[in-house]
Design a protein around this motif. Structure first.
Motif, short mmCIF file in Angstrom:
data_model
loop_
_atom_site.label_atom_id
_atom_site.label_comp_id
_atom_site.label_asym_id
_atom_site.label_seq_id
_atom_site.Cartn_x
_atom_site.Cartn_y
_atom_site.Cartn_z
N GLU A 238 -2.64 -2.24 -2.75
CA GLU A 238 -1.58 -2.26 -1.74
C GLU A 238 -1.47 -0.92 -1.02
O GLU A 238 -1.31 -0.87 0.19
N ALA A 434 4.77 -6.09 -2.33
CA ALA A 434 4.82 -4.81 -1.63
C ALA A 434 4.13 -4.88 -0.27
O ALA A 434 4.61 -4.29 0.71
N VAL A 437 6.50 -6.64 2.07
CA VAL A 437 7.61 -5.75 2.40
C VAL A 437 7.19 -4.76 3.48
O VAL A 437 7.93 -4.52 4.46
N SER A 438 6.00 -4.19 3.35
CA SER A 438 5.51 -3.22 4.34
C SER A 438 5.38 -3.86 5.72
O SER A 438 5.60 -3.20 6.74
N GLU A 449 8.88 2.11 1.72
CA GLU A 449 8.33 0.85 1.22
C GLU A 449 8.36 0.76 -0.30
O GLU A 449 8.67 -0.29 -0.86
N SER A 450 8.03 1.87 -0.99
CA SER A 450 7.98 1.83 -2.46
C SER A 450 9.36 1.52 -3.05
O SER A 450 9.50 0.69 -3.95
N SER A 453 10.36 -2.10 -2.25
CA SER A 453 9.57 -3.05 -3.03
C SER A 453 10.09 -3.19 -4.45
O SER A 453 9.69 -4.11 -5.17
N PHE A 479 12.81 -7.33 0.71
CA PHE A 479 12.38 -7.60 -0.66
C PHE A 479 12.27 -9.10 -0.91
O PHE A 479 11.29 -9.59 -1.49
N GLY A 482 9.27 -10.62 0.61
CA GLY A 482 8.10 -10.35 -0.23
C GLY A 482 8.08 -11.20 -1.48
O GLY A 482 7.03 -11.69 -1.91
#
Length: 515
Positions: A238, A434, A437-438, A449-450, A453, A479, A482
């Motif tokens: 990812e 993830a 989400v990005s 992003e982290s 996620s 979230f 995703g």
């Protein structure tokens, strides 16, 4: 995470005859191995509850949280067969006690580590010592129980694992909420110490007497390295990009190392995993279904705990209570699955279990940022029922289709597939979430992003209430989007597993298969 009887068959097949005496009391032996099973089962489910707290305290990224789970699972999978062989050669009692002592020490070290890197390293050690315990438990039971009572003992053995897994979310929630996340691991201290003292007093000596055989050290190294590189490529895909040279290189290298492992097994006189087992398509597909089963279970639980605690805002205790239907269904479903498998064979139970899991994934597609418990529990129950159904059929599909002489190593193959599948499920589904989400995160939140996620919203004290609400809403919607993508992938995996099992799975033959 449940443990199946096949995990210990390598020992059950070669156990020494039962010896009578104070150190060979069947029920005391069963009680002793239950300490180790309880720790392994409890540890498999409490860590998911602790992840959000561990992440906040140690500033861990999503990838690092994945490795908290995967380091344990990979070490366990890579060492299971070796753990059984060590017990065969030098004594199952000896290596069970070494395993419980090491597991206890590693658990305490995790709580004292103070850094996410230390947690990951000691989690790997936990898995390695767990691999010394797990494959020797049934061998010890088999050595003291007469054949007519062995089935009942195995039932109690399996129930111990299921009950400890079911208790995990509640126990973990109470510990992290009223003490700290470190106590999720510290709790193994008194349990392990009691188990070590009790086992030293009551466990009999038991080994298979195959001391003349050579260890396949090269096989152990290649299997561990291949799985590590492969899962590392999936975890980093990812952040590196799925089409990047680094990701593709890792995946290719992992596949090549595993291929070298397979080649080495053909040439070794006493291989970890005889390649002749894979002549049976039923066994091969059965092991694949076992891996897919725990791919789904551990991957989905990993994401659900982030959703319940970080998006919905439930406490650790409430997150455990909300997932209790899943745990309870996983306790009763092996009994239902075993009866169905006994009557109709695994060709019914395996696809039925995978279909139930596909239904669970489809139900969880309807989760949103404000879902109630009423919209969650049907999916949780379906997931627990499906996982237990598949595991009930696994022994017949995998071990039952191996030559009698190889039934033990087939049990080791099943256990290895189970834990490797769990590691890949955590990695793949978290990476899918993830990536999505990005792709959907508002431009204003780029760089977060982290955190998003994991279900966190990157708010600061300087934000006005309106901006704060907007950031929280946008983060949680990203979230959940995703999560929906990850559940769609899960459903596709389950449908694939159901189709494979319908086409290839048959009832185990009544005769010994040719080697």
């Amino acid at each position: 995470m449940g443990i199946t009887p096949a995990d210990g068959l390598s020992q059950a097949q070669t156990a020494a005859p039962s010896r009578r005496g104070a150190r060979a009391n069947p029920w005391l032996t069963l009680a002793s191995v239950a300490f180790g099973l309880f720790m392994i089962g409890l540890d498999g489910s409490v860590v998911a509850i602790a992840n959000p707290y561990l992440s906040a305290d140690l500033n861990a990224s999503l990838a690092q949280l994945q490795w908290v789970t995967n380091a344990y699972l990979l070490a366990l999978a890579a060492m299971l067969i070796l753990g059984g062989k060590l017990g065969d050669r030098f004594g199952r009692r000896t290596f069970f006690l070494i395993g419980i002592a090491g597991f206890t020490a590693a658990s305490i070290a995790i709580g004292l580590a103070g850094s996410i890197e230390g947690v990951i390293v000691f989690r790997a050690l936990q898995g390695a010592f767990g691999a010394l315990m797990m494959p020797n438990t049934l061998g010890l039971i088999r050595a003291v129980f007469p054949p007519r009572k062995f089935g009942m003992a195995v039932g109690i053995w399996a129930t111990t694992s299921s009950v400890s897994t079911a208790l995990g979310p509640i126990v973990g929630g109470l510990l992290v909420e009223h003490a700290s996340w470190e106590w999720v691991f510290f709790v193994n201290g008194p349990i392990g110490l009691a188990g070590l003292v009790f086992g030293a007093c009551v466990l009999p000596r038991s080994k298979a007497g195959d001391g003349a055989r050579r260890f396949d050290v090269r096989g152990v190294a290649l299997l561990a390295a291949g799985m590590l590189v492969l899962v590392f490529g999936v975890v980093k895909g990812e952040s590196w990009g799925w089409g990047s040279a680094a990701t593709l290189g890792c995946l290719l290298l992992g596949a090549l190392v595993l291929a070298a492992f397979g080649f080495s097994q053909k040439r070794h006189p006493d291989p970890l995993l005889p390649m002749r087992l894979f002549r049976s398509p039923v066994l091969t597909v059965g092991a694949t279904i076992v891996a897919l089963n725990f791919f789904v279970l551990l991957g989905v639980i990993f994401l659900l705990m982030l959703y319940l605690q970080n998006v919905r805002g439930y406490s650790a205790v409430m997150a455990g209570v909300y997932t209790l239907p899943l745990s309870l269904a996983n306790v009763v479903s092996p009994l239902i699955g075993a009866r169905l498998t006994e009557r109709f064979g695994p060709r019914l139970t395996m696809p039925l279990g995978m279909a139930l899991q596909a239904g669970a994934a489809a139900d969880l597609l309807w989760l949103d940022t404000g879902s109630s418990f009423g919209s969650m529990w049907p999916g949780f129950v379906l997931l627990g029922l499906g996982v237990g159904m598949v595991m009930a059929a696994a022994s017949e599909a995998v071990v039952g289709n191996a030559p009698i002489a190889d039934a033990g190593v087939a049990g080791g193959l099943q256990a290895t597939a189970l834990h490797l599948g769990g590691a890949l499920g955590t990695s793949v589904l978290a990476s899918v979430l993830a990536s999505r989400v990005s792709a959907v995160l508002p431009r204003e939140l780029a760089g977060a992003e982290s955190a998003v996620s994991q279900g966190f919203a990157p708010v600061t004290p300087a934000m006005s209430p309106a901006v704060r609400d907007a950031v929280i809403g946008g983060s949680h919607r990203a979230f959940v989007t995703g999560l929906h993508t990850a559940m769609a992938v899960t459903a596709a995996v389950c449908v694939t597993g159901a189709v494979l099992s319908i086409v290839y799975i048959r009832r185990a033959p009544l005769r010994d298969l040719a080697g």
